[in-house]
Scaffold this motif. Structure first.
Motif, mmCIF file in Angstrom:
data_model
loop_
_atom_site.group_PDB
_atom_site.id
_atom_site.type_symbol
_atom_site.label_atom_id
_atom_site.label_comp_id
_atom_site.label_asym_id
_atom_site.label_seq_id
_atom_site.Cartn_x
_atom_site.Cartn_y
_atom_site.Cartn_z
ATOM 1 N N GLU A 10 0.844 -1.190 0.000
ATOM 2 C CA GLU A 10 0.000 0.000 0.000
ATOM 3 C C GLU A 10 0.884 1.247 0.000
ATOM 4 N N ARG A 11 0.610 2.148 -0.927
ATOM 5 C CA ARG A 11 1.387 3.381 -1.034
ATOM 6 C C ARG A 11 0.900 4.365 0.020
ATOM 7 N N GLY A 12 1.750 4.694 0.976
ATOM 8 C CA GLY A 12 1.398 5.709 1.944
ATOM 9 C C GLY A 12 1.511 7.092 1.341
ATOM 10 N N VAL A 13 0.959 8.078 2.039
ATOM 11 C CA VAL A 13 0.958 9.453 1.565
ATOM 12 C C VAL A 13 1.890 10.294 2.431
ATOM 13 N N VAL A 14 2.713 11.106 1.775
ATOM 14 C CA VAL A 14 3.557 12.096 2.447
ATOM 15 C C VAL A 14 2.969 13.475 2.170
ATOM 16 N N VAL A 15 2.772 14.254 3.228
ATOM 17 C CA VAL A 15 2.306 15.628 3.093
ATOM 18 C C VAL A 15 3.525 16.542 3.056
ATOM 19 N N VAL A 16 3.657 17.335 2.008
ATOM 20 C CA VAL A 16 4.742 18.316 1.903
ATOM 21 C C VAL A 16 4.106 19.704 1.845
ATOM 22 N N TRP A 17 4.135 20.407 2.974
ATOM 23 C CA TRP A 17 3.569 21.760 3.013
ATOM 24 C C TRP A 17 4.678 22.741 2.626
ATOM 25 N N GLY A 18 4.557 23.307 1.426
ATOM 26 C CA GLY A 18 5.601 24.176 0.885
ATOM 27 C C GLY A 18 6.315 23.496 -0.253
ATOM 28 N N GLY A 19 5.542 22.987 -1.223
ATOM 29 C CA GLY A 19 6.119 22.174 -2.285
ATOM 30 C C GLY A 19 6.950 22.925 -3.299
ATOM 31 N N SER A 20 6.838 24.261 -3.351
ATOM 32 C CA SER A 20 7.637 25.013 -4.323
ATOM 33 C C SER A 20 8.914 25.574 -3.733
ATOM 34 N N THR A 21 9.208 25.262 -2.472
ATOM 35 C CA THR A 21 10.491 25.635 -1.884
ATOM 36 C C THR A 21 11.570 24.686 -2.388
ATOM 37 N N SER A 22 12.813 25.050 -2.150
ATOM 38 C CA SER A 22 13.921 24.191 -2.569
ATOM 39 C C SER A 22 13.820 22.815 -1.924
ATOM 40 N N VAL A 23 13.623 22.783 -0.612
ATOM 41 C CA VAL A 23 13.503 21.496 0.079
ATOM 42 C C VAL A 23 12.227 20.780 -0.352
ATOM 43 N N GLY A 24 11.147 21.550 -0.522
ATOM 44 C CA GLY A 24 9.884 20.935 -0.903
ATOM 45 C C GLY A 24 9.940 20.239 -2.251
ATOM 46 N N MET A 25 10.546 20.888 -3.262
ATOM 47 C CA MET A 25 10.663 20.258 -4.573
ATOM 48 C C MET A 25 11.428 18.944 -4.488
ATOM 49 N N ASN A 26 12.486 18.946 -3.702
ATOM 50 C CA ASN A 26 13.274 17.723 -3.562
ATOM 51 C C ASN A 26 12.550 16.681 -2.737
ATOM 52 N N ALA A 27 11.813 17.098 -1.707
ATOM 53 C CA ALA A 27 11.068 16.144 -0.892
ATOM 54 C C ALA A 27 10.010 15.430 -1.728
ATOM 55 N N ILE A 28 9.317 16.172 -2.587
ATOM 56 C CA ILE A 28 8.310 15.540 -3.450
ATOM 57 C C ILE A 28 8.969 14.503 -4.349
ATOM 58 N N GLN A 29 10.066 14.876 -4.976
ATOM 59 C CA GLN A 29 10.726 13.958 -5.902
ATOM 60 C C GLN A 29 11.273 12.725 -5.184
ATOM 61 N N LEU A 30 11.903 12.917 -4.033
ATOM 62 C CA LEU A 30 12.472 11.783 -3.302
ATOM 63 C C LEU A 30 11.386 10.849 -2.788
ATOM 64 N N ALA A 31 10.302 11.425 -2.258
ATOM 65 C CA ALA A 31 9.216 10.592 -1.751
ATOM 66 C C ALA A 31 8.597 9.763 -2.869
ATOM 67 N N ARG A 32 8.381 10.389 -4.030
ATOM 68 C CA ARG A 32 7.833 9.649 -5.164
ATOM 69 C C ARG A 32 8.804 8.563 -5.623
ATOM 70 N N ALA A 33 10.091 8.895 -5.671
ATOM 71 C CA ALA A 33 11.088 7.908 -6.093
ATOM 72 C C ALA A 33 11.139 6.725 -5.135
ATOM 73 N N ALA A 34 10.872 6.986 -3.858
ATOM 74 C CA ALA A 34 10.907 5.922 -2.847
ATOM 75 C C ALA A 34 9.643 5.082 -2.848
ATOM 76 N N GLY A 35 8.617 5.502 -3.596
ATOM 77 C CA GLY A 35 7.419 4.687 -3.718
ATOM 78 C C GLY A 35 6.212 5.179 -2.961
ATOM 79 N N TYR A 36 6.144 6.491 -2.670
ATOM 80 C CA TYR A 36 5.041 7.048 -1.899
ATOM 81 C C TYR A 36 4.275 8.079 -2.727
ATOM 82 N N ASP A 37 3.011 8.265 -2.366
ATOM 83 C CA ASP A 37 2.216 9.347 -2.937
ATOM 84 C C ASP A 37 2.487 10.633 -2.170
ATOM 85 N N VAL A 38 2.243 11.773 -2.805
ATOM 86 C CA VAL A 38 2.517 13.069 -2.182
ATOM 87 C C VAL A 38 1.335 13.995 -2.392
#
Length: 374
Positions: free
Chosen positions: A165-193
Motif C-alpha cells: 500500500e502506497r502511503g501518503v507524504v504531506v509536503v507543506w511548501g512544495g515550491s520551496t527548494s527542500v519541498g521540490m526535492n522532498a516531493i521527488q524523493l518521496a515519489r522515487a521511494a514509492g510514496y504518494d505526495v
C-alpha cells in the motif's frame, strides 16, 4: 593546484562578505578538493551572516560560508575510491557545522574540500549551475524523509513487485527548494505526495509528482488536503515555511498521521538579520520564536504527533547520507527520476558576486535558487 585562491570571507560577525586570499587546502583522508564552478545560496547563509554570533556561536571568524558546490575534482585524499582527478562533481559542504573548518570546507571560494560520501558525479548534460542548486535542498529533504528520527521512510526496490500500500507524504511548501526535492524523493521511494503551493507554482509542483496541490494561502487548505488524501494512510508530513507547522499538525490529526518533520522556524529571522545591531531587537524576536515553538510542540504532543526539527547536514554522520549521495541520487538523476531543481538564477560571476547573490535571496525568491558562477 595554486597555493592560494580567492574566497568570499565573513571577516567578522555581521560583516558583508569580502574577497580575500586563502590557502588552497590539501585533501585529508576521505576528502576531495574541488575547483568550484558554481555555488548556490540558501537562507541559512544570510542567517549566519546576520545572526551567527547568536545562532552559530561555535563558528569563528573569519569564516567561509556556503553549502552548495559544483565543480571539478583536482585532488583526492587517501581512501577515496569513487572519484578521480578531472571528474565533474557536486556536493554538500559542511564547513559551518560544529567542529568543522569553514575555511577548508566552506562553499564560497574557488577551491574547497568535500567529503567523498557527500559528493556525487554530475551527470552528462547537467551544468555546474544546474547541479549547484541541489546539495542542501536534497540533503534536507532526505533527512526529513529517511532518517529514523523523522519519517523513516524505506525506499522501495523497483525489482520488488510484491503488493504494498502506497502511503501518503504531506509536503507543506512544495515550491520551496527542500519541498521540490522532498516531493521527488518521496515519489522515487514509492510514496504518494500531497502538497501546497501558490497558484502560480501549482503546475510546477504537480509536475514533480504531487497528485494533490492546494493553495497554501487558502483558508480551506487543510480541508482540501484532507479531502485529497481521501482516506489513504498518511506516513508523515514535512513542514516548510513559517506558517506550515500548524497546518501540518491539523492535517495529521485529522488523517491519523503521527510524524512531523519541521524544516522551518515559525518566526522569520530576515528582519533581524538586516538590522544594524542585534541587541536589543533580538530579544522579542527570539522570545516569539521560543514561545511559538513551545506552543506548536505542545499542540503536536496533545494530538499524538511526534515532531522534530530537521538539520539538513546531519546526514554527514549517518547511513542516510552515504546511501543518498553514494547510490540513490546518482541513479535517480541519471534516469531522470529526480530533476535538478529549483531552476537557477545566476546572480553574477566570481566570488565577488556571492554577496549580491545573498542579498537577492534574502529579498525573496519564488521557486528559484540564486547561483553564482566562479
Amino acid at each position: 593546484m595554486p597555493r592560494h585562491h580567492d574566497a568570499a570571507v565573513l571577516a567578522s560577525p555581521r560583516a558583508r562578505l569580502s574577497v580575500e586570499r586563502m590557502p588552497t587546502p590539501d585533501p585529508a583522508a576521505g576528502e576531495v578538493v574541488v575547483r568550484v564552478g558554481a555555488v548556490a545560496v540558501n537562507p541559512i547563509d544570510w542567517v549566519i551572516q546576520g545572526t551567527g554570533s547568536v545562532t552559530y556561536r561555535w563558528l569563528p571568524t573569519p569564516a567561509v560560508l556556503g553549502s552548495d558546490v559544483a565543480g571539478e575534482v583536482v585532488a583526492i585524499g587517501s581512501g577515496v575510491t569513487r572519484f578521480r582527478v578531472g571528474d565533474r562533481v557536486f556536493g554538500l559542504a559542511t564547513g559551518t557545522d560544529r567542529g568543522r573548518d569553514s575555511r577548508r570546507e566552506g562553499a564560497f571560494q574557488e577551491y574547497t574540500t568535500l567529503l567523498e560520501h557527500l559528493t556525487a558525479p554530475t551527470p552528462a548534460g547537467v551544468t555546474d549551475v544546474q547541479a549547484a542548486v541541489l546539495p542542501l535542498g536534497v540533503s534536507t529533504a532526505a533527512c526529513a524523509l529517511f532518517q529514523p528520527r523523522h519519517l523513516g521512510l524505506t525506499v522501495r526496490d523497483p525489482a520488488d513487485t510484491r503488493p504494498r500500500e502506497r502511503g501518503v507524504v504531506v509536503v507543506w511548501g512544495g515550491s520551496t527548494s527542500v519541498g521540490m526535492n522532498a516531493i521527488q524523493l518521496a515519489r522515487a521511494a514509492g510514496y504518494d505526495v500531497v502538497s501546497t503551493a501558490s497558484p502560480r507554482n501549482a503546475d510546477l509542483v504537480r509536475s514533480l509528482g504531487a497528485d494533490v496541490v492546494v493553495d497554501h494561502g487558502s483558508a480551506g487548505a487543510v480541508d482540501e488536503l484532507v479531502a485529497g488524501i481521501d482516506g489513504r494512510p498518511v506516513v508523515g508530513a514535512v513542514a516548510l515555511g513559517e506558517t506550515s507547522t500548524a497546518g501540518c499538525i491539523e492535517v495529521l490529526h485529522r488523517t491519523g498521521g503521527s510524524v512531523l518533520a519541521m524544516a522551518s522556524t515559525p518566526v522569520s529571522l530576515a528582519a533581524l538579520a538586516s538590522r544594524r545591531r542585534l541587541f536589543p531587537a533580538m530579544v522579542p524576536v527570539f522570545a516569539r520564536l521560543g514561545l511559538k515553538t513551545l506552543l506548536l510542540n505542545a499542540r503536536a504532543r496533545r494530538a499524538g504527533i511526534r515532531a522534530a526539527f530537521v538539520w539538513g547536514t546531519s546526514l554527514r554522520d549517518d547511513e542516510v547520507g552515504r546511501r543518498l549521495w553514494g547510490r540513490l541520487l546518482p541513479e535517480w538523476l541519471a534516469d531522470g527520476t529526480v530533476r535538478p531543481l529549483p531552476e537557477a538564477i545566476v546572480a553574477g560571476d566570481g566570488v565577488g558576486a556571492i554577496q549580491e547573490a545573498l542579498d537577492r535571496q534574502r529579498a525573496g525568491v519564488s521557486a528559484r535558487k540564486i547561483v553564482a558562477t566562479l
